[in-house]
Design an enzyme around this catalytic site. Sequence first.
Site, short mmCIF file in Angstrom:
data_model
loop_
_atom_site.label_atom_id
_atom_site.label_comp_id
_atom_site.label_asym_id
_atom_site.label_seq_id
_atom_site.Cartn_x
_atom_site.Cartn_y
_atom_site.Cartn_z
N TYR A 1 -8.72 4.85 8.52
CA TYR A 1 -8.74 5.23 9.94
C TYR A 1 -9.86 6.25 10.10
CZ TYR A 1 -4.13 3.20 10.87
OH TYR A 1 -3.08 2.33 11.05
N HIS B 1 0.85 -1.20 0.00
CA HIS B 1 0.00 0.00 0.00
C HIS B 1 0.88 1.24 0.00
CE1 HIS B 1 -3.71 -2.06 2.04
NE2 HIS B 1 -3.35 -2.64 0.91
N LYS C 1 2.93 -0.22 14.95
CA LYS C 1 4.38 -0.19 15.12
C LYS C 1 4.98 -1.33 15.95
CE LYS C 1 5.30 3.46 12.87
NZ LYS C 1 5.55 3.07 11.50
N PRO D 1 -1.84 0.14 19.29
CA PRO D 1 -1.70 -0.35 17.91
C PRO D 1 -2.04 0.66 16.81
CG PRO D 1 -3.65 -1.28 18.95
CD PRO D 1 -2.93 -0.51 20.01
N TYR E 1 4.74 6.70 9.49
CA TYR E 1 3.96 5.49 9.23
C TYR E 1 4.76 4.47 8.41
CZ TYR E 1 -0.35 2.80 9.01
OH TYR E 1 -1.29 1.81 9.18
C1 LIG Z 1 -3.59 -9.31 21.06
C2 LIG Z 1 -2.54 -8.44 20.38
C3 LIG Z 1 -2.87 -7.79 19.19
C4 LIG Z 1 -1.91 -6.99 18.56
N1 LIG Z 1 -2.25 -6.32 17.41
C5 LIG Z 1 -1.33 -5.51 16.84
C6 LIG Z 1 -1.65 -4.80 15.67
O1 LIG Z 1 -2.75 -4.87 15.15
N2 LIG Z 1 -0.68 -3.99 15.12
C7 LIG Z 1 0.59 -3.90 15.69
O2 LIG Z 1 1.45 -3.19 15.17
N3 LIG Z 1 0.91 -4.58 16.78
C8 LIG Z 1 -0.02 -5.38 17.36
N4 LIG Z 1 0.31 -6.05 18.45
C9 LIG Z 1 1.69 -5.93 18.92
C10 LIG Z 1 2.64 -6.85 18.16
O3 LIG Z 1 2.01 -8.05 17.86
C11 LIG Z 1 3.86 -7.04 19.06
O4 LIG Z 1 4.48 -5.76 19.20
C12 LIG Z 1 4.88 -8.04 18.54
O5 LIG Z 1 4.34 -9.34 18.65
C13 LIG Z 1 6.18 -7.94 19.34
O6 LIG Z 1 7.02 -9.02 19.05
P1 LIG Z 1 7.93 -9.67 20.17
O7 LIG Z 1 8.68 -10.75 19.49
O8 LIG Z 1 8.64 -8.62 20.89
O9 LIG Z 1 6.92 -10.27 21.25
P2 LIG Z 1 5.86 -11.48 21.10
O10 LIG Z 1 5.31 -11.55 19.73
O11 LIG Z 1 4.90 -11.31 22.24
O12 LIG Z 1 6.72 -12.77 21.33
C14 LIG Z 1 7.17 -13.17 22.60
C15 LIG Z 1 7.27 -14.68 22.63
O13 LIG Z 1 7.80 -15.09 23.89
C16 LIG Z 1 7.07 -16.18 24.38
N5 LIG Z 1 7.18 -16.20 25.84
C17 LIG Z 1 6.56 -15.41 26.74
N6 LIG Z 1 6.96 -15.72 27.99
C18 LIG Z 1 7.84 -16.73 27.87
C19 LIG Z 1 8.59 -17.48 28.82
N7 LIG Z 1 8.48 -17.25 30.13
N8 LIG Z 1 9.40 -18.45 28.37
C20 LIG Z 1 9.53 -18.68 27.03
N9 LIG Z 1 8.83 -18.01 26.08
C21 LIG Z 1 8.00 -17.04 26.51
C22 LIG Z 1 5.65 -15.93 23.88
O14 LIG Z 1 4.86 -17.11 23.83
C23 LIG Z 1 5.92 -15.35 22.50
O15 LIG Z 1 5.97 -16.35 21.50
C24 LIG Z 1 -0.61 -6.86 19.11
C25 LIG Z 1 -0.29 -7.53 20.29
C26 LIG Z 1 -1.24 -8.31 20.94
C27 LIG Z 1 -0.89 -8.99 22.23
#
Ligand SMILES: Cc1cc2nc3c(=O)[nH]c(=O)nc-3n(C[C@H](O)[C@H](O)[C@H](O)COP(=O)(O)OP(=O)(O)OC[C@H]3O[C@@H](n4cnc5c(N)ncnc54)[C@H](O)[C@@H]3O)c2cc1C
Length: 395
Positions: free
Chosen positions: A204, A75, A299, A295, A387
């Site tokens: 939006y 997009h 980001k 969200p 963005y």
């Molecule tokens: C419900 C939801 C909806 C979202 N929607 C959006 C959106 O629409 N747009 C957007 O930009 N962002 C969104 N986000 C945010 C985005 O998904 C996150 O910023 C992104 O997943 C960050 O990646 P990460 O790898 O840091 O963390 P995560 O994706 O949370 O990965 C962390 C991993 O660590 C694992 N873990 C946790 N604790 C432990 C432990 N004790 N031992 C071992 N493993 C563990 C978890 O199972 C997970 O697989 C959303 C988040 C959530 C929760």
Amino acid sequence: MQKLRTQVGIVGAGPAGLVLSHLLHLEGIDSIVLENRSRQYVQERVRAGVLEQGTVDLLTQMGVGDRLRKEGLVHYGIELRFRGRGHRIDFRELTGGKGITIYAQAEVVKDLNDARIAAGGQVFFDVEDVRPCDFDTSEPKIRYQKDGDEYELACDFVAGCDGFHGICRPSIPAGVLTEYEREYPFGWLGILADAAPSAEELVYCYHDHGFALLSMRTSQIGRLYLQCKPDEDLTQWSDEKIWQELQLRLASDGWKLTEGPVLQKGVTGMRSFVVEPMQYGRLFLAGDSAHIVPPTGAKGLNLAVADVQVLARGLTQFYKTGSQDFLNQYSQVCLRRVWKVQRFSWWMTSMLHRFPEGNPFDERRQLAELDYVTSSRPAATTLAENYVGLPMEWS
Ligand SMILES: Cc1cc2nc3c(=O)[nH]c(=O)nc-3n(C[C@H](O)[C@H](O)[C@H](O)COP(=O)(O)OP(=O)(O)OC[C@H]3O[C@@H](n4cnc5c(N)ncnc54)[C@H](O)[C@@H]3O)c2cc1C
């Protein structure tokens, strides 16, 4: 107790942990990823879906961009809709040709898992009771259990990529981290729908009843959101009521919202959160374990990927030269971007949502801001460049 050893022990197989593991592999550095959920669970978790240009470029350079290039929807703009009229922000024109790609986080995680496993990478799913320890020494360890057996993983560094509810951040001694937090008095009720998106780009929408967002996962599957209470009771929202409210908020002359069966629905709370610093001894926090953004700016995933690029560069310098100079700056380098992204996400959220305590003055001010952003080229450029993603900074 069974003992293992690797160079970098990574907790969490989300986007941060998997991108880090693969970046390190490409530099010849070993890692083991410990994830407490199953592979299927992490690959099916419905979350983010908007990839910045820089994230797409990185995944492509890492060799995990094939499916993304084929199936992602590119997009070059978004629409801001208010008072029933749409106004396009043209990213391509305002940012010198940049855009975003719609490709679900679950698909990114699937591609990364496939790449790690194809390269002989070690990602251990379904581990339990993960405990990082000794990270204030030069010999950190991560203890965990798997199938009832106790393991100890010795490593040079620990990467806490375990999300907001993970174990790494709370393992850091009290008093080391400072938390900065803001909770918002609303959440998002989101649906995945078997309905082709009714607009080519994200819409939006600011409305008297609250914010609404029309987004998509693919050209056949819509992703739509409604501003709701943070503790909204989903049982009060039949599919019919959700569509009715979406129709009302998104209404615009000559435009029609296509409905379809709701495949999944959920409520997401909204908060801004940062810890400083993002490192302690040989433990480095990356992604959601160190910060959360609402969200609205799309980001979260992109910021997680930016953090681990910085971390991978520091670890590469260490293994190639023995110098920890760049690693020592990890937190400082990441936080510059984190706070700019926090600012943008807060700004988008504040401009587009109705605040329960808001008054007619605030509403007029929000509308004036939307009018300004959509009628001033410099203001629109500010939105566009944030963005599509700010450039990476390395100092
Ligand atoms: C419900 C939801 C909806 C979202 N929607 C959006 C959106 O629409 N747009 C957007 O930009 N962002 C969104 N986000 C945010 C985005 O998904 C996150 O910023 C992104 O997943 C960050 O990646 P990460 O790898 O840091 O963390 P995560 O994706 O949370 O990965 C962390 C991993 O660590 C694992 N873990 C946790 N604790 C432990 C432990 N004790 N031992 C071992 N493993 C563990 C978890 O199972 C997970 O697989 C959303 C988040 C959530 C929760």
